[in-house]
Structures are given as C-alpha cells and as structure tokens.
Design an enzyme around this catalytic site. Structure first.
Site, PDB file in Angstrom:
ATOM      1  CE1 TYR A  53      85.950 -39.807   7.879  1.00 41.03           C
ATOM      2  CE2 TYR A  53      85.573 -39.510   5.544  1.00 41.03           C
ATOM      3  CZ  TYR A  53      86.298 -39.228   6.689  1.00 41.03           C
ATOM      4  OH  TYR A  53      87.353 -38.356   6.615  1.00 41.03           O
ATOM      5  CG  PHE A 205      86.760 -30.047   9.413  1.00 37.82           C
ATOM      6  CD1 PHE A 205      85.537 -30.654   9.158  1.00 37.82           C
ATOM      7  CD2 PHE A 205      87.475 -30.472  10.535  1.00 37.82           C
ATOM      8  CE1 PHE A 205      85.043 -31.660   9.991  1.00 37.82           C
ATOM      9  CE2 PHE A 205      86.997 -31.472  11.372  1.00 37.82           C
ATOM     10  CZ  PHE A 205      85.773 -32.069  11.096  1.00 37.82           C
ATOM     11  CG  LEU A 211      82.307 -20.359  11.242  1.00 36.33           C
ATOM     12  CD1 LEU A 211      81.298 -19.982  12.320  1.00 36.33           C
ATOM     13  CD2 LEU A 211      83.722 -20.257  11.817  1.00 36.33           C
TER      14      LEU A 211
HETATM   15  P1  NAP Z   1      83.233 -29.015   5.796  1.00 37.79           P
HETATM   16  O1  NAP Z   1      83.441 -29.223   4.347  1.00 37.79           O
HETATM   17  O2  NAP Z   1      83.977 -27.937   6.479  1.00 37.79           O
HETATM   18  O3  NAP Z   1      81.693 -28.819   6.089  1.00 37.79           O
HETATM   19  C1  NAP Z   1      80.745 -29.533   5.390  1.00 37.79           C
HETATM   20  C2  NAP Z   1      79.371 -29.142   5.887  1.00 37.79           C
HETATM   21  O4  NAP Z   1      79.108 -27.781   5.576  1.00 37.79           O
HETATM   22  C3  NAP Z   1      78.295 -29.949   5.165  1.00 37.79           C
HETATM   23  O5  NAP Z   1      78.061 -31.158   5.806  1.00 37.79           O
HETATM   24  C4  NAP Z   1      77.122 -29.005   5.229  1.00 37.79           C
HETATM   25  O6  NAP Z   1      76.559 -29.102   6.537  1.00 37.79           O
HETATM   26  C5  NAP Z   1      77.767 -27.633   5.161  1.00 37.79           C
HETATM   27  N1  NAP Z   1      77.769 -27.125   3.776  1.00 37.79           N
HETATM   28  C6  NAP Z   1      78.462 -27.599   2.704  1.00 37.79           C
HETATM   29  N2  NAP Z   1      78.216 -26.854   1.619  1.00 37.79           N
HETATM   30  C7  NAP Z   1      77.340 -25.902   2.016  1.00 37.79           C
HETATM   31  C8  NAP Z   1      76.693 -24.832   1.335  1.00 37.79           C
HETATM   32  N3  NAP Z   1      76.917 -24.588   0.038  1.00 37.79           N
HETATM   33  N4  NAP Z   1      75.859 -24.040   2.050  1.00 37.79           N
HETATM   34  C9  NAP Z   1      75.623 -24.249   3.351  1.00 37.79           C
HETATM   35  N5  NAP Z   1      76.202 -25.263   4.054  1.00 37.79           N
HETATM   36  C10 NAP Z   1      77.062 -26.065   3.381  1.00 37.79           C
HETATM   37  O7  NAP Z   1      83.548 -30.343   6.600  1.00 37.79           O
HETATM   38  P2  NAP Z   1      83.512 -31.889   6.240  1.00 37.79           P
HETATM   39  O8  NAP Z   1      82.475 -32.247   5.252  1.00 37.79           O
HETATM   40  O9  NAP Z   1      83.442 -32.594   7.535  1.00 37.79           O
HETATM   41  O10 NAP Z   1      84.934 -32.135   5.640  1.00 37.79           O
HETATM   42  C11 NAP Z   1      85.129 -32.348   4.255  1.00 37.79           C
HETATM   43  C12 NAP Z   1      85.673 -33.716   4.008  1.00 37.79           C
HETATM   44  O11 NAP Z   1      86.974 -33.822   4.559  1.00 37.79           O
HETATM   45  C13 NAP Z   1      84.898 -34.864   4.680  1.00 37.79           C
HETATM   46  O12 NAP Z   1      83.747 -35.216   4.014  1.00 37.79           O
HETATM   47  C14 NAP Z   1      85.944 -35.920   4.695  1.00 37.79           C
HETATM   48  O13 NAP Z   1      85.994 -36.564   3.439  1.00 37.79           O
HETATM   49  C15 NAP Z   1      87.203 -35.134   4.968  1.00 37.79           C
HETATM   50  N6  NAP Z   1      87.623 -35.142   6.383  1.00 37.79           N
HETATM   51  C16 NAP Z   1      88.785 -35.754   6.695  1.00 37.79           C
HETATM   52  C17 NAP Z   1      89.257 -35.797   7.971  1.00 37.79           C
HETATM   53  C18 NAP Z   1      90.556 -36.506   8.238  1.00 37.79           C
HETATM   54  O14 NAP Z   1      90.914 -36.725   9.413  1.00 37.79           O
HETATM   55  N7  NAP Z   1      91.290 -36.869   7.225  1.00 37.79           N
HETATM   56  C19 NAP Z   1      88.539 -35.188   9.020  1.00 37.79           C
HETATM   57  C20 NAP Z   1      87.344 -34.534   8.699  1.00 37.79           C
HETATM   58  C21 NAP Z   1      86.908 -34.514   7.386  1.00 37.79           C
HETATM   59  P3  NAP Z   1      75.040 -29.337   6.905  1.00 37.79           P
HETATM   60  O15 NAP Z   1      75.072 -30.656   7.546  1.00 37.79           O
HETATM   61  O16 NAP Z   1      74.781 -28.228   7.869  1.00 37.79           O
HETATM   62  O17 NAP Z   1      74.209 -29.294   5.664  1.00 37.79           O
END
Ligand code: NAP
Length: 316
Positions: A53, A205, A211
């Site tokens: 990351y 996610f 979304l």
């Molecule tokens: P997510 O949690 O689905 O989306 C996070 C995004 O949503 C943030 O960057 C932010 O985007 C927006 N957000 C968060 N809280 C919000 C709120 N209260 N109001 C409005 N928008 C909000 O996706 P993710 O962060 O990519 O995934 C979570 C974690 O899972 C990652 O950080 C990582 O540690 C892990 N992950 C693991 C894998 C794997 O292969 N193991 C793959 C992907 C992710 P903005 O940028 O628009 O502010």
C-alpha cells in the site's frame, strides 16, 4: 468501542477498524496523522495495512512515523506476497521471501512485532506447507503474534487449515476478503468454511470504495477529491446498474427507519457473527467519526431478512 475476538483466537479487535491503504499515497503524512489520531481517540484498535500500500512501503512507513509510542496500544496488521518491485522478484510466499518481507515491514513500521501477519494473495508457486512453516517460525521468534490470510478461495483456506494441523503448525486465525452489501459472494462457500474452522472475517471494501457511504449519486459526476473522482477504475467497477438498484432500495429501507446508508453498511457487517472488525479506509478524521458511530444500529432478524430480500440474496 466494542471489542471482539478475531475468530476463535484470543486476539481482541475493535469492531470498527481502520483500513490504511490511503496512507503514503492518496493522503500525505499530515492528513494521515489526523486520521490516525482520531481513530485512536475513538477507541479503534485494529489498523490494517500491507507492504504494497502507498506505492510500495508508503503506508507502512507513514504508520510507523505517525504511531510512535502508541504502537504498543494497537493491533497492527499488515500483509506480504504482493509485488514489491517491477521486476517481479520481490513477491510471493516462499520461505526465502517471507523472511525478507517481514524484516522490511518491521523496519518501515518501526516495531519489533506484527500482531497479525497476513498472506495477501495465494502464491500458486509455493506449497502452502512451506509458507505456514515460515510463518510458524516467525510466531515462535516473537516477530509475529497471529497469522492470517486474504483472497484465498474456500478450498485453499480449508487446505491451509488441514496442512497446519497435519504438520503441527500455527494456523491462520482470519481471512480478509471483499464483503459488503453489494459483494455477498463469500456467503456461498467461504463464510461456511470460516465458521466450520473458527476463523474470523475482516471484510474489505466494506463501503464498496465509498458507494455505500451514500455520497455518490447515480449519473452524476463524483464530488472532486473523492475516490471515485480520482480512481475511475474503482468508480467503473462499483457504479453498475445492479449496484445502484440495490443502493436505491436500501436507501429507502434506511430512510423509513431514520438511519443512513452508511449506518446500514457498517451495522449490517457488524451483525454478521463471522466478522471480527469492519476495516473501512478513511481520508478525513470526520469520516472516522461517522464510521465509528455508524456501527451502532442494532438490526433485528426481520431487518436482516428484509435486507437480504432488497439486496437480491436468497431469491435464486
Ligand atoms: P472502503 O472502506 O470500501 O472505502 C473507503 C473509502 O470510502 C475511503 O477512502 C473514503 O473515500 C470513503 N469513505 C470512508 N468513510 C466515509 C464516510 N464516512 N463518508 C464518506 N466517504 C467515506 O474501501 P477501502 O478503504 O479500500 O478498504 C478498506 C480496507 O480494506 C483498506 O484500507 C485495506 O486495509 C483493506 N483492503 C484489503 C484488500 C485485500 O486484498 N486484502 C483489498 C482492498 C482493501 P474518499 O477517498 O472518497 O474520501
């Protein structure tokens, strides 16, 4: 903040965790500090990152710098196996690579131990017994406390658990996989396997990249600075007709009960017994604040059945 055991392990994690993949790339050190400080203030204990990351190493380095002495108060989770160089030689799950990767992560994170060390992706070129033996050694050396995996199919998880049992090795306590109101694939095979073998699930996610935060509108340009605006690949992946139809139905369900879609996204995941912690990413401290509050809606069995119906699950 409620704490839960991760699977059948003794590792206690906050039910809302912090995904750290925005650090070291999408947001700078100052913004990272604000997000991490807020998470700590609100009782978040699980911080999930990976070596890849933040343009390879950036997220771990940022966390290492920002946490300082507070590192000892949290559960620090990271991952290995993803490609750390363009040549493709720094990747995978061989004993040789795992032993080098852990040292590099410890250095960047400025710590002597990793609480949860996760195999990020399956490595078809390495027998799982070799990876498990290397991880088992790291546990016995005290460099790693618990082992987890990510993106393995159900049969690969079962194979890993049987192999560990056969060889008398430490085994995975958790799996990290995509799971949300618009990505319910793990319910078919993976989750039953996790339940049978006592592993916890860390859904990634959880907001479908934003979304399910409710901030995007169908057929409208995403607001400037958001993930959908900055990463069209993810916007295209989640902005499908099928997903918008689910979002519309769920928004109506929430409005009728005085709640928001964000609250549903968190509280629904938190209601699943297999889920250890909901590790949403954040770019601003206000998002962390909203996300922690969002997990507090106690859904009833009738609510859960209705949500299944509205998300088109169980109707085939
Ligand atoms: P997510 O949690 O689905 O989306 C996070 C995004 O949503 C943030 O960057 C932010 O985007 C927006 N957000 C968060 N809280 C919000 C709120 N209260 N109001 C409005 N928008 C909000 O996706 P993710 O962060 O990519 O995934 C979570 C974690 O899972 C990652 O950080 C990582 O540690 C892990 N992950 C693991 C894998 C794997 O292969 N193991 C793959 C992907 C992710 P903005 O940028 O628009 O502010």
């Amino acid at each position: 903040m409620m704490l839960r055991n991760l699977g059948q392990s003794g590792l206690r994690v906050s039910v809302v965790g912090l995904g750290c993949n925005n650090f070291g790339g999408r947001i700078d050190l100052d913004a990272t500090r604000k997000v991490v400080d807020k998470a700590l203030d609100l009782g978040i204990t699980l911080f999930d990152t990976a070596d890849i990351y933040g343009d390879r190493g950036g997220s771990e380095s940022a966390l290492g710098q920002v946490l300082g002495n507070r590192r000892k108060d949290i559960v620090l989770a990271t991952k290995f196996a993803g490609e750390m160089d363009d040549a493709g030689s720094l990747k995978g799950a061989s004993r040789r690579y795992v032993m080098a990767a852990v040292e590099a992560s410890l250095r960047r994170l400025k710590t002597d131990w990793i609480d949860l060390y996760q195999l990020h992706f399956p490595d078809p070129k390495t027998p799982i017994g070799e990876t498990l033996r290397a991880l088992d050694d790291l546990v016995h050396q005290g460099k790693v406390r618990y082992m987890g995996c990510s993106n393995l199919s159900a049969w690969q998880v079962v194979d890993a658990q049987w192999t560990a049992r056969d060889l008398g090795l430490e085994s995975f306590v958790s799996c990290q996989d995509e799971y949300s109101l618009v990505a319910r694939g793990p319910e078919r095979e993976l989750i039953p396997a996790l339940e049978k073998f006592g592993l916890g699930l860390l859904p990634y996610f959880p907001l479908a990249s934003g979304l399910l935060s409710g901030k995007y509108e169908r057929n409208r340009q995403p607001p400037e600075g958001t993930r959908f605006a900055q990463t069209p690949r993810l916007a295209d992946r989640y902005s499908t007709e099928e997903n918008w139809a689910i979002v519309d139905r769920l928004k109506e369900f929430c409005a009728g009960r005085g709640h928001s879609l964000l609250e549903l996204a968190f509280s629904w995941l938190a209601s699943r017994p297999v889920v250890g912690s909901v590790i949403a990413g954040a770019t601003k401290p206000e998002q962390v604040e909203q996300n922690v509050r969002a997990a507090e809606w106690a859904l009833t069995p009738d609510d859960l059945a209705e949500i299944d119906r509205l998300s088109g699950v169980g109707s085939e």
